[in-house]
Design a protein around this motif. Structure first.
Motif, PDB file in Angstrom:
ATOM      1  N   GLN A  12       0.777  -1.086  -0.030  1.00  0.00           N
ATOM      2  CA  GLN A  12      -0.049  -0.151  -0.017  1.00  0.00           C
ATOM      3  C   GLN A  12       0.804   1.297   0.102  1.00  0.00           C
ATOM      4  OE1 GLN A  12      -2.543  -0.570   3.511  1.00  0.00           O
ATOM      5  NE2 GLN A  12      -4.198  -0.255   2.397  1.00  0.00           N
ATOM      6  N   PRO A  13       0.337   2.239  -0.605  1.00  0.00           N
ATOM      7  CA  PRO A  13       1.043   3.670  -0.377  1.00  0.00           C
ATOM      8  C   PRO A  13       1.031   3.955   0.943  1.00  0.00           C
ATOM      9  CG  PRO A  13      -1.169   4.013  -1.503  1.00  0.00           C
ATOM     10  CD  PRO A  13      -0.724   2.385  -1.436  1.00  0.00           C
ATOM     11  N   GLU A  14       2.165   4.793   1.569  1.00  0.00           N
ATOM     12  CA  GLU A  14       2.401   5.061   2.782  1.00  0.00           C
ATOM     13  C   GLU A  14       0.985   5.823   3.510  1.00  0.00           C
ATOM     14  OE1 GLU A  14       3.723   5.336   6.361  1.00  0.00           O
ATOM     15  OE2 GLU A  14       4.595   4.433   4.774  1.00  0.00           O
ATOM     16  N   GLU A  15       0.560   6.630   2.506  1.00  0.00           N
ATOM     17  CA  GLU A  15      -0.590   7.493   3.054  1.00  0.00           C
ATOM     18  C   GLU A  15      -2.068   6.525   3.282  1.00  0.00           C
ATOM     19  OE1 GLU A  15      -0.612   8.043  -1.309  1.00  0.00           O
ATOM     20  OE2 GLU A  15       0.800   7.946   0.256  1.00  0.00           O
ATOM     21  N   SER A  16      -1.971   5.272   2.724  1.00  0.00           N
ATOM     22  CA  SER A  16      -3.132   4.493   2.907  1.00  0.00           C
ATOM     23  C   SER A  16      -3.046   3.607   3.876  1.00  0.00           C
ATOM     24  CB  SER A  16      -3.415   3.785   1.436  1.00  0.00           C
ATOM     25  OG  SER A  16      -3.749   4.636   0.549  1.00  0.00           O
TER      26      SER A  16
END
Length: 305
Positions: free
Chosen positions: A285-289
């Motif tokens: 997952q992308p960090e912000e997610s």
């Protein structure tokens, strides 16, 4: 003590160390010794400074305090308290042999209460092998020289001697350990242990390592932390595993092992129940997610001591 054994006493009957140097105000040694008493040998009646803790190896005698007369025999421990006038005398037929330590300090009374010597109690049964007390008394007497190394040595031996007396009291309660510390202290210790040993520990071992009953630990832990010790262990493991997934390239199987799971499938199932996604999906997952739980919740301080 079911069967009396022979103990060797140097200088025929008696040896004793008087000692005044204090390393700690909480608990410090004043005197120690051991003696095979001659028939009818007595002390008192008088008040004596400090706490005089006697472990009887063999024989018998009589202890008198506050108008009470108590017959004492091998396998018992008796305490002369500093505020009481006492008198004790060896039997004329079977004079007792014992060792003793005399000590005082800010915590001396508290420690003796933990050893079973509550107000009005001067005699308790001994549930520890008398040899253990005998060995410590010999060690205390073996290095009388006044120097720092011996000061530290004697302080440690005194602590062990008093600790044995407390352990004897714990054993007398059918294996139940006494709660000598506040509930906050036990929970703090449990939390610290989980945080530092989450990769290999078992909750089933935690109460024994701390020294209290398992159900008692679960009760006070949940009351203060809001979760059971088992749930808190999972929390710590999951937070660490998320950190490893984000910041390393370790395979999932290796991460599972590093946080205390032998089976990677079990780890993955617990991880998904906690984060809502599999470890692999979480990593990609992308960090912000990514969901990431906050720092370990700080135990709420209770008012119970």
């Amino acid at each position: 003590m079911d069967k009396e054994k022979e103990y060797y006493f140097v200088s025929k009957y008696h040896r004793c160390l008087n000692y005044r140097h204090r390393l700690s105000e909480e608990l410090y040694l004043l005197m120690c010794g051991m003696e095979q008493c001659v028939p009818g040998k007595s002390y008192g009646p008088k008040q004596r400074p400090g706490y005089h803790l006697h472990v009887v190896f063999s024989g018998e005698g009589t202890f008198e305090s506050r108008g009470r007369k108590i017959q004492i025999h091998s396998g018992q421990i008796f305490l002369v308290k500093p505020t009481e006038e006492t008198y004790y005398i060896a039997s004329r037929e079977r004079p007792w042999a014992y060792c003793w330590v005399t000590f005082d300090g800010q915590k001396a009374e508290y420690y003796m209460e933990q050893a079973g010597f509550l107000p009005g109690v001067n005699v308790v049964n001994n549930y520890i092998e008398a040899d253990q007390f005998y060995t410590l008394a010999n060690l205390l007497l073996s290095k009388p020289e006044l120097n720092l190394q011996n000061d530290l040595r004697r302080q440690g031996l005194l602590n062990q001697f008093v600790g044995l007396a407390i352990e004897s009291c714990c054993r007398s309660n059918h294996g139940k350990r006494n709660a000598a510390y506040s509930t906050d202290s036990y929970v703090d210790h449990a939390v610290d242990y989980i945080r530092n040993n989450f990769d290999h520990m078992k909750i089933s071992e935690l109460s024994a390592l701390i020294g209290i009953d398992r159900s008692y630990l679960s009760n006070i832990f949940h009351k203060r932390m809001g979760v059971s010790p088992q749930r808190y262990l999972i929390y710590v493991r999951m937070r660490k595993s998320a950190e490893l997934l984000r910041n390393t390239n370790y395979p999932v199987k290796e991460i599972a092992s590093k946080v205390g799971y032998d089976n990677a499938l079990t780890f993955s199932k617990i991880f998904k129940s906690f984060y809502g996604v599999s470890p692999t999906y979480y990593r990609n997952q992308p960090e912000e997610s990514r969901f990431y739980p906050p720092e370990f919740p700080a135990p709420e301080q209770s008012s119970q001591q």
